[in-house]
Write a protein that holds these residues in place. Sequence first.
Motif, PDB file in Angstrom:
ATOM      1  N   THR A 118       6.649   2.251  -1.255  1.00 31.40           N
ATOM      2  CA  THR A 118       7.675   2.363  -0.066  1.00 31.40           C
ATOM      3  C   THR A 118       8.195   1.064   0.533  1.00 31.40           C
ATOM      4  O   THR A 118       9.545   0.876   0.617  1.00 31.40           O
ATOM      5  N   ILE A 119       7.452   0.158   0.725  1.00 32.02           N
ATOM      6  CA  ILE A 119       7.655  -1.184   1.220  1.00 32.02           C
ATOM      7  C   ILE A 119       8.572  -1.937   0.455  1.00 32.02           C
ATOM      8  O   ILE A 119       9.343  -2.712   0.782  1.00 32.02           O
ATOM      9  N   ALA A 120       8.083  -2.006  -1.026  1.00 36.29           N
ATOM     10  CA  ALA A 120       8.837  -2.689  -1.826  1.00 36.29           C
ATOM     11  C   ALA A 120      10.369  -2.167  -2.003  1.00 36.29           C
ATOM     12  O   ALA A 120      11.334  -2.982  -2.294  1.00 36.29           O
ATOM     13  N   ARG A 121      10.471  -0.683  -1.999  1.00 38.42           N
ATOM     14  CA  ARG A 121      11.744  -0.276  -1.990  1.00 38.42           C
ATOM     15  C   ARG A 121      12.561  -0.573  -0.815  1.00 38.42           C
ATOM     16  O   ARG A 121      13.873  -1.003  -0.830  1.00 38.42           O
ATOM     17  N   VAL A 122      12.295  -0.330   0.311  1.00 37.70           N
ATOM     18  CA  VAL A 122      12.764  -0.742   1.691  1.00 37.70           C
ATOM     19  C   VAL A 122      13.114  -2.161   1.917  1.00 37.70           C
ATOM     20  O   VAL A 122      14.152  -2.618   2.341  1.00 37.70           O
ATOM     21  N   MET A 123      12.303  -2.921   1.593  1.00 39.90           N
ATOM     22  CA  MET A 123      12.286  -4.330   1.610  1.00 39.90           C
ATOM     23  C   MET A 123      13.086  -5.265   0.676  1.00 39.90           C
ATOM     24  O   MET A 123      13.385  -6.426   0.418  1.00 39.90           O
ATOM     25  N   GLU A 124      13.336  -4.351  -0.802  1.00 41.18           N
ATOM     26  CA  GLU A 124      13.932  -4.967  -1.837  1.00 41.18           C
ATOM     27  C   GLU A 124      13.156  -5.983  -2.471  1.00 41.18           C
ATOM     28  O   GLU A 124      13.593  -7.251  -2.613  1.00 41.18           O
ATOM     29  N   ARG A 125      11.792  -5.868  -2.410  1.00 41.51           N
ATOM     30  CA  ARG A 125      10.788  -6.765  -2.927  1.00 41.51           C
ATOM     31  C   ARG A 125      10.025  -6.266  -4.222  1.00 41.51           C
ATOM     32  O   ARG A 125      10.001  -5.058  -4.366  1.00 41.51           O
ATOM     33  N   ASP A 126       9.534  -6.908  -5.199  1.00 45.31           N
ATOM     34  CA  ASP A 126       8.585  -6.611  -5.876  1.00 45.31           C
ATOM     35  C   ASP A 126       7.578  -6.260  -5.575  1.00 45.31           C
ATOM     36  O   ASP A 126       6.905  -6.615  -4.674  1.00 45.31           O
ATOM     37  N   ALA A 127       6.894  -4.938  -6.198  1.00 47.04           N
ATOM     38  CA  ALA A 127       5.556  -4.657  -5.713  1.00 47.04           C
ATOM     39  C   ALA A 127       4.329  -5.478  -5.637  1.00 47.04           C
ATOM     40  O   ALA A 127       3.428  -5.584  -5.036  1.00 47.04           O
ATOM     41  N   SER A 128       4.448  -6.727  -6.713  1.00 51.94           N
ATOM     42  CA  SER A 128       3.413  -7.529  -6.697  1.00 51.94           C
ATOM     43  C   SER A 128       3.427  -8.301  -5.172  1.00 51.94           C
ATOM     44  O   SER A 128       2.326  -8.989  -5.095  1.00 51.94           O
ATOM     45  N   GLN A 129       4.499  -8.348  -4.414  1.00 52.61           N
ATOM     46  CA  GLN A 129       4.571  -9.163  -3.544  1.00 52.61           C
ATOM     47  C   GLN A 129       3.967  -8.448  -1.887  1.00 52.61           C
ATOM     48  O   GLN A 129       3.822  -8.893  -1.021  1.00 52.61           O
ATOM     49  N   ILE A 130       3.566  -7.226  -2.416  1.00 49.50           N
ATOM     50  CA  ILE A 130       3.108  -6.183  -1.119  1.00 49.50           C
ATOM     51  C   ILE A 130       1.637  -6.127  -1.270  1.00 49.50           C
ATOM     52  O   ILE A 130       0.863  -5.774  -2.192  1.00 49.50           O
ATOM     53  N   PHE A 131       0.920  -6.620  -0.163  1.00 45.88           N
ATOM     54  CA  PHE A 131      -0.448  -6.413  -0.083  1.00 45.88           C
ATOM     55  C   PHE A 131      -0.927  -5.498   1.038  1.00 45.88           C
ATOM     56  O   PHE A 131      -0.793  -5.659   2.150  1.00 45.88           O
ATOM     57  N   VAL A 132      -1.483  -4.379   0.495  1.00 47.65           N
ATOM     58  CA  VAL A 132      -1.702  -3.340   1.539  1.00 47.65           C
ATOM     59  C   VAL A 132      -3.348  -3.405   1.596  1.00 47.65           C
ATOM     60  O   VAL A 132      -4.207  -3.196   0.842  1.00 47.65           O
ATOM     61  N   HIS A 133      -3.797  -3.753   3.089  1.00 52.37           N
ATOM     62  CA  HIS A 133      -5.252  -3.699   3.271  1.00 52.37           C
ATOM     63  C   HIS A 133      -5.725  -2.531   3.915  1.00 52.37           C
ATOM     64  O   HIS A 133      -5.063  -2.393   5.150  1.00 52.37           O
ATOM     65  N   LYS A 134      -6.311  -1.735   3.277  1.00 54.36           N
ATOM     66  CA  LYS A 134      -6.613  -0.170   3.557  1.00 54.36           C
ATOM     67  C   LYS A 134      -7.406  -0.259   4.704  1.00 54.36           C
ATOM     68  O   LYS A 134      -8.696  -0.852   4.540  1.00 54.36           O
ATOM     69  N   LEU A 135      -7.227   0.629   5.441  1.00 55.17           N
ATOM     70  CA  LEU A 135      -8.319   0.855   6.561  1.00 55.17           C
ATOM     71  C   LEU A 135      -8.804   2.303   6.826  1.00 55.17           C
ATOM     72  O   LEU A 135      -7.924   2.982   6.303  1.00 55.17           O
ATOM     73  N   GLN A 136      -9.712   2.478   7.564  1.00 53.45           N
ATOM     74  CA  GLN A 136     -10.123   3.986   7.650  1.00 53.45           C
ATOM     75  C   GLN A 136      -9.013   4.597   8.757  1.00 53.45           C
ATOM     76  O   GLN A 136      -8.613   3.721   9.690  1.00 53.45           O
ATOM     77  N   LEU A 137      -8.885   5.904   8.467  1.00 52.45           N
ATOM     78  CA  LEU A 137      -8.019   6.587   9.214  1.00 52.45           C
ATOM     79  C   LEU A 137      -8.462   7.195  10.333  1.00 52.45           C
ATOM     80  O   LEU A 137      -9.453   8.029  10.319  1.00 52.45           O
ATOM     81  N   GLY A 138      -7.922   7.306  11.659  1.00 55.29           N
ATOM     82  CA  GLY A 138      -8.188   8.152  12.659  1.00 55.29           C
ATOM     83  C   GLY A 138      -7.686   9.366  12.556  1.00 55.29           C
ATOM     84  O   GLY A 138      -6.972  10.101  13.707  1.00 55.29           O
TER      85      GLY A 138
END
Length: 716
Positions: free
Chosen positions: A366-386
Amino acid sequence: MKTPALNRRQFLFGVSAVAGGMLVGLPELHAHASAGEVTAWVVIAPDDTVTIRVARSDMGQGIFTALPMLVAEELECDWAKVRAEYADTNENLSRDKPWGDMATSTSISVRASQEYLRQAGAQAREMLIAEAAARWDVAPDTCSARAGIVTHSATGRTFRFGELAAAAARRPVPEAVALKHPSEWRLIGTSAARLEARPKVFGEPIFATDVNLPGMLHAAVKNCPTIGGSVVSFDRAAVAGLPGVRHVVQVGKDAVAVAADTWRQANAAVEALPVSWDESIGAGVTNETLRAMFRAGIADPAAAIGHRIGDVDVSLRDAAQVIDVEYEAPFLAHATMEPQVCAAQVTAERIDLWAPTQNGEGTTNTIARVMERDASQIFVHKLQLGGGFGRRGLAQDWARQAVQIAAQVPGVPVRMMWSRTEDFTHDYYRPMVLARQTAGFDADGRMLGWKVRISGSSIAASLAPFWLREGVDNALMDGFVEEDMPYAVANFEVGVARRDSHIQVGFWRGVNLSQNGWFREAFLDEIAVARRIDPYFLRRELLADNPRALATLDAAAKLAGWGKPPEGRHQGIAIVEGDDAWCAQIAEISVTGGRLKVHRISCAVDPNFIVHPDITMQQIEGGIVQGLAAALYGAVTIEDGRVQQTNFHDYRYLRMEEMPVIDVALVPSLGRYGERWGGIGETGLPPLAPALTNAIHAATGKRLRSLPISNHDLGA
């Protein structure tokens, strides 16, 4: 500002890679690994600490314990030395998806991962044994592993896993490994100590709400009051001088945001911000207009047919008696304890998100598409969900907004959090759905045919158009189509007419079964009345060829003492299968002076196999509580295109004094009727509403065909 030197392990759990650690996983992963590199499923440190990667997301359903248990069972490590951490989303993409699918929905975590996770554990065990055998110059089949130690049977010599790991990691990964028979399990099936319990008990920072990065700003959002509307203009200068305010920005086409030193400052400013909106998309839209649209849908002769047996129209034409009724399920909000929240930092080189996501790859894409970036530039640090319940899966509006805000203050980390009002009024709601059901009977009361027509908004159209088949959302018929309609009926037909509106809809706990299970099981009670047969025995009759469902139904009836409630109390029954798990429930209630009291819910569940009994019980209980709150009070109402519910004062949840006794019997069939593993996270919810409304009919003679129950007068 430089990107903070903060990696995912330091942020989440303080777990770091140890040089010489062991790298194991599926065969194709090993080729990518190099000495000291952390990848795949298992890392074994010299001190025998075992770190197991978790690819799915934990939102309270316990998979941060259950999934490592699957690996550890075959690995034969010491559970007391096991740690868990999230697999890295960016690394999953860069290494050609070694952790496979990372999405977490439809109770998929255990049932879709169990085989390859057990395989990963067995591969690691065989590599450790092979290394020990080579050092002793003995055959590997003369050695065994248990509790983190490899032993040579003949001599009693031993090596600890930590002593073997670095060298074992350089060995080829065996492609074919034998997995234990369920009768050999020692860890699976036990209520082992939960790996994620301590951080929650001690309030350690594991949720996105806890994120606190150096130099971080806090952002609050105001979305267009009508979903689908847009910003016309706003007066930035009116709030720019308020305390703590740093930035006032537009977010996409439909929202504005304020970034400030604290979230309270940001929220106060965004609430005071003058904004002009275009809300024309929702003009005149109400529950009544939506109901009329859906009612036209169920009358549409062009409805798409999902499942047909025999000729139902002929059977109804020849019937001596016909029941023809309409059921209605309302929009429902997710009401997660943690509102939508996400932290983001945007630089020219990369975009970092600290995200409570049910789908790390979905967030990345989603972020790669919205920001017009390559997915390799997106770093998602997953956290637990409330809390998730489907809200943080395919719906990624919260992640998009966080990044769009952060992009306007490049280099500065920004934590965006919605107010509770924004969370309620801009949800992806469980759809409002209408169902018309018709059944015909001969002169002796035998059922001749059953016809179902469903109309509502499509979740697929809202979030995943690629799931539609020639414009049809077959999931709207879940519970009635061939693979999950359990009852043997000579003439049966279900059809659907999709009708979409600007009100966005999405996955909710139990998804379409949360309403269709009620439609089906409540109407089956109407059929039982028409046939003058006990509803439990009618279900037994119609499930005669389904031994697994029958056993689950019987277990619930035995647990509840079906047919023999205490004086003044009444019972209702329902059974629903979802995600390859059967769940039967019996509600025991009383109605005095029009006041409903739910005394007891008895539940039997068969997911085929159970990894952690305590977690399983808790998930079933949680589903029952959420289902009970929804059945009693849950409803989102629309006036002139705007959602009216803004917080828990007008979207009620269950209160302590309303909580019934819940009895759960776990009756796993352990593969007797097939080897498919069932899900748990959503299984406890769908039978609740029909069991409850069926009990209300038994108590009052009133048949409730719309929810919530609080909208009805249960008096004499």
